[in-house]
Structure formats: structure tokens, C-alpha cells
Design a protein around this motif. Structure first.
Motif, PDB file in Angstrom:
ATOM      1  N   GLY A   1      21.700 -39.829 126.732  1.00 11.11           N
ATOM      2  CA  GLY A   1      20.662 -40.772 126.500  1.00 11.11           C
ATOM      3  C   GLY A   1      20.671 -41.263 125.058  1.00 11.11           C
ATOM      4  N   LEU A   2      19.527 -41.756 124.661  1.00 11.61           N
ATOM      5  CA  LEU A   2      19.360 -42.335 123.325  1.00 11.61           C
ATOM      6  C   LEU A   2      19.528 -41.294 122.236  1.00 11.61           C
ATOM      7  N   ALA A   3      19.006 -40.088 122.467  1.00 15.21           N
ATOM      8  CA  ALA A   3      19.126 -39.024 121.454  1.00 15.21           C
ATOM      9  C   ALA A   3      20.581 -38.638 121.253  1.00 15.21           C
ATOM     10  N   ASN A   4      21.360 -38.573 122.327  1.00 20.44           N
ATOM     11  CA  ASN A   4      22.782 -38.255 122.208  1.00 20.44           C
ATOM     12  C   ASN A   4      23.535 -39.338 121.436  1.00 20.44           C
ATOM     13  N   ASN A   5      23.157 -40.609 121.666  1.00 21.55           N
ATOM     14  CA  ASN A   5      23.791 -41.708 120.958  1.00 21.55           C
ATOM     15  C   ASN A   5      23.501 -41.609 119.457  1.00 21.55           C
ATOM     16  N   HIS A   6      22.248 -41.323 119.098  1.00 21.58           N
ATOM     17  CA  HIS A   6      21.874 -41.191 117.695  1.00 21.58           C
ATOM     18  C   HIS A   6      22.588 -39.991 117.072  1.00 21.58           C
ATOM     19  N   LEU A   7      22.670 -38.896 117.808  1.00 21.73           N
ATOM     20  CA  LEU A   7      23.344 -37.701 117.312  1.00 21.73           C
ATOM     21  C   LEU A   7      24.829 -37.981 117.084  1.00 21.73           C
ATOM     22  N   SER A   8      25.451 -38.695 118.006  1.00 19.57           N
ATOM     23  CA  SER A   8      26.875 -39.004 117.846  1.00 19.57           C
ATOM     24  C   SER A   8      27.104 -39.907 116.641  1.00 19.57           C
ATOM     25  N   ILE A   9      26.187 -40.823 116.371  1.00 25.75           N
ATOM     26  CA  ILE A   9      26.330 -41.692 115.202  1.00 25.75           C
ATOM     27  C   ILE A   9      26.152 -40.878 113.923  1.00 25.75           C
ATOM     28  N   LEU A  10      25.221 -39.937 113.900  1.00 26.54           N
ATOM     29  CA  LEU A  10      25.036 -39.085 112.721  1.00 26.54           C
ATOM     30  C   LEU A  10      26.257 -38.196 112.483  1.00 26.54           C
ATOM     31  N   ILE A  11      26.818 -37.672 113.557  1.00 29.73           N
ATOM     32  CA  ILE A  11      28.038 -36.866 113.423  1.00 29.73           C
ATOM     33  C   ILE A  11      29.181 -37.728 112.906  1.00 29.73           C
ATOM     34  N   ALA A  12      29.294 -38.950 113.410  1.00 33.31           N
ATOM     35  CA  ALA A  12      30.339 -39.866 112.935  1.00 33.31           C
ATOM     36  C   ALA A  12      30.144 -40.184 111.456  1.00 33.31           C
ATOM     37  N   MET A  13      28.885 -40.332 111.012  1.00 33.88           N
ATOM     38  CA  MET A  13      28.609 -40.601 109.602  1.00 33.88           C
ATOM     39  C   MET A  13      29.075 -39.429 108.737  1.00 33.88           C
ATOM     40  N   CYS A  14      28.804 -38.210 109.189  1.00 37.22           N
ATOM     41  CA  CYS A  14      29.269 -37.030 108.439  1.00 37.22           C
ATOM     42  C   CYS A  14      30.791 -36.975 108.421  1.00 37.22           C
ATOM     43  N   GLN A  15      31.409 -37.320 109.537  1.00 37.98           N
ATOM     44  CA  GLN A  15      32.870 -37.350 109.598  1.00 37.98           C
ATOM     45  C   GLN A  15      33.418 -38.374 108.626  1.00 37.98           C
ATOM     46  N   VAL A  16      32.793 -39.538 108.544  1.00 38.39           N
ATOM     47  CA  VAL A  16      33.251 -40.588 107.629  1.00 38.39           C
ATOM     48  C   VAL A  16      33.181 -40.089 106.191  1.00 38.39           C
ATOM     49  N   GLN A  17      32.076 -39.447 105.817  1.00 39.31           N
ATOM     50  CA  GLN A  17      31.935 -38.939 104.444  1.00 39.31           C
ATOM     51  C   GLN A  17      32.996 -37.876 104.147  1.00 39.31           C
ATOM     52  N   GLY A  18      33.207 -36.967 105.079  1.00 37.52           N
ATOM     53  CA  GLY A  18      34.191 -35.909 104.871  1.00 37.52           C
ATOM     54  C   GLY A  18      35.602 -36.441 104.773  1.00 37.52           C
ATOM     55  N   VAL A  19      35.974 -37.336 105.673  1.00 41.93           N
ATOM     56  CA  VAL A  19      37.333 -37.885 105.653  1.00 41.93           C
ATOM     57  C   VAL A  19      37.525 -38.781 104.432  1.00 41.93           C
ATOM     58  N   ASN A  20      36.474 -39.489 103.985  1.00 43.54           N
ATOM     59  CA  ASN A  20      36.590 -40.276 102.752  1.00 43.54           C
ATOM     60  C   ASN A  20      36.879 -39.366 101.559  1.00 43.54           C
ATOM     61  N   ALA A  21      36.214 -38.213 101.500  1.00 40.79           N
ATOM     62  CA  ALA A  21      36.467 -37.266 100.409  1.00 40.79           C
ATOM     63  C   ALA A  21      37.906 -36.754 100.464  1.00 40.79           C
ATOM     64  N   LEU A  22      38.382 -36.406 101.662  1.00 34.13           N
ATOM     65  CA  LEU A  22      39.774 -35.965 101.805  1.00 34.13           C
ATOM     66  C   LEU A  22      40.756 -37.082 101.474  1.00 34.13           C
ATOM     67  N   GLY A  23      40.402 -38.311 101.848  1.00 32.59           N
ATOM     68  CA  GLY A  23      41.248 -39.462 101.531  1.00 32.59           C
ATOM     69  C   GLY A  23      41.359 -39.695 100.038  1.00 32.59           C
ATOM     70  N   SER A  24      40.268 -39.480  99.311  1.00 34.64           N
ATOM     71  CA  SER A  24      40.312 -39.621  97.852  1.00 34.64           C
ATOM     72  C   SER A  24      41.234 -38.578  97.236  1.00 34.64           C
ATOM     73  N   ILE A  25      41.180 -37.367  97.749  1.00 36.94           N
ATOM     74  CA  ILE A  25      42.073 -36.307  97.257  1.00 36.94           C
ATOM     75  C   ILE A  25      43.521 -36.675  97.553  1.00 36.94           C
ATOM     76  N   LEU A  26      43.783 -37.135  98.772  1.00 37.63           N
ATOM     77  CA  LEU A  26      45.135 -37.534  99.156  1.00 37.63           C
ATOM     78  C   LEU A  26      45.629 -38.702  98.303  1.00 37.63           C
TER      79      LEU A  26
END
Length: 145
Positions: free
Chosen positions: A1-26
Motif C-alpha cells: 500500500g501507500l506506507a510500503n511505497n513511502h518506505l521504499s522511497i525512504l530506503i532508496a533515499m538512504c541507498q542514494v546517500q550511501g552509494v554517493n559517499a562510496l562513489g566519492s571515495i571511488l
């Protein structure tokens, strides 16, 4: 439902921040081994790698929702009335920018306070409070050096 969609977007946001940090190191590692002649060339190429990686990593999901997702539908190659593509895109972008702001605030305001607290706890735990040099309230003799 809607809560799962919001949760998936929040998880994706955390993934984006983490991968951006790893990308900067790379990007730093890759640029370091390219052996640029000047610091200016090094900084320019490091910035280019970092920006390109972060643009792709950060905005690819929004590009998908804005341009690829609507083409999946046969009629008019637009979102049908049952699917709110523009609303989903707006929500993803809002979460993305709010996440960037929250990450920057945490990194610049909260992290130094936490690190200072942990440093003071370590000094107390090691019993080094009296061994830091100088007298409390008085400037150090060599403060200019």
C-alpha cells in the motif's frame, strides 16, 4: 500500500546517500592514480567524476518515472488516470531533496557535536583530563605557533 511505497522511497533515499559517499571515495581513488600534472587538473577531474556519478545515481529513478514509465502504457504513451505518475515523481523529488538537506544538516551540525561528546568521554575514560596542557581559563603560552 501507500506506507510500503513511502518506505521504499525512504530506503532508496538512504541507498542514494550511501552509494554517493562510496562513489566519492571511488572517484578520489581513480583520480589519484591518473597522475595529473597540476593540482588544478586533479581537482577538475575529481569534481567531474564525482558530479557525473552523483547525477546518475541520484536522478536515474526520477528520470525513469518521468520518461520511461509513461511509455510502458499503450494509450497515448502517457500515464493512465489510475496511475499518478506526476504525483509519484513529485513525491520522489521532494523526498530526495529533503533527504539531501537532512544529510547535510546531520553531517555539518550533528556529527561534530557527537564526535566532541565521544572525544570527551574517551578523555574521561582514560583519565587524561588533567594532562591536556595549559591552565583552564588562561591562554597557552605558544598560542601563536
Amino acid at each position: 500500500g501507500l506506507a510500503n511505497n513511502h518506505l521504499s522511497i525512504l530506503i532508496a533515499m538512504c541507498q542514494v546517500q550511501g552509494v554517493n559517499a562510496l562513489g566519492s571515495i571511488l572517484a578520489r581513488i581513480l583520480t589519484k592514480y591518473e597522475n595529473w600534472k597540476t593540482d588544478e587538473e586533479y581537482a577538475h577531474h575529481l569534481t567531474m567524476k564525482d558530479v557525473i556519478f552523483q547525477l546518475i545515481n541520484t536522478f536515474l529513478p526520477q528520470f525513469w518515472v518521468a520518461f520511461i514509465e509513461p511509455m510502458r502504457y499503450d494509450d497515448d504513451k502517457m500515464c493512465p488516470p489510475t496511475n499518478n505518475c506526476k504525483g509519484e515523481l513529485s513525491f520522489q523529488i521532494a523526498i530526495l531533496f529533503a533527504g539531501q538537506a537532512g544529510y547535510s544538516l546531520a553531517k555539518q551540525a550533528v556529527l561534530p557535536v557527537v564526535l566532541r561528546f565521544l572525544s570527551q568521554r574517551r578523555i574521561q575514560r582514560l583519565g587524561c583530563e588533567d594532562n591536556l596542557g595549559g591552565t583552564e581559563g588562561e591562554p597557552d603560552a605558544d598560542w601563536r605557533t
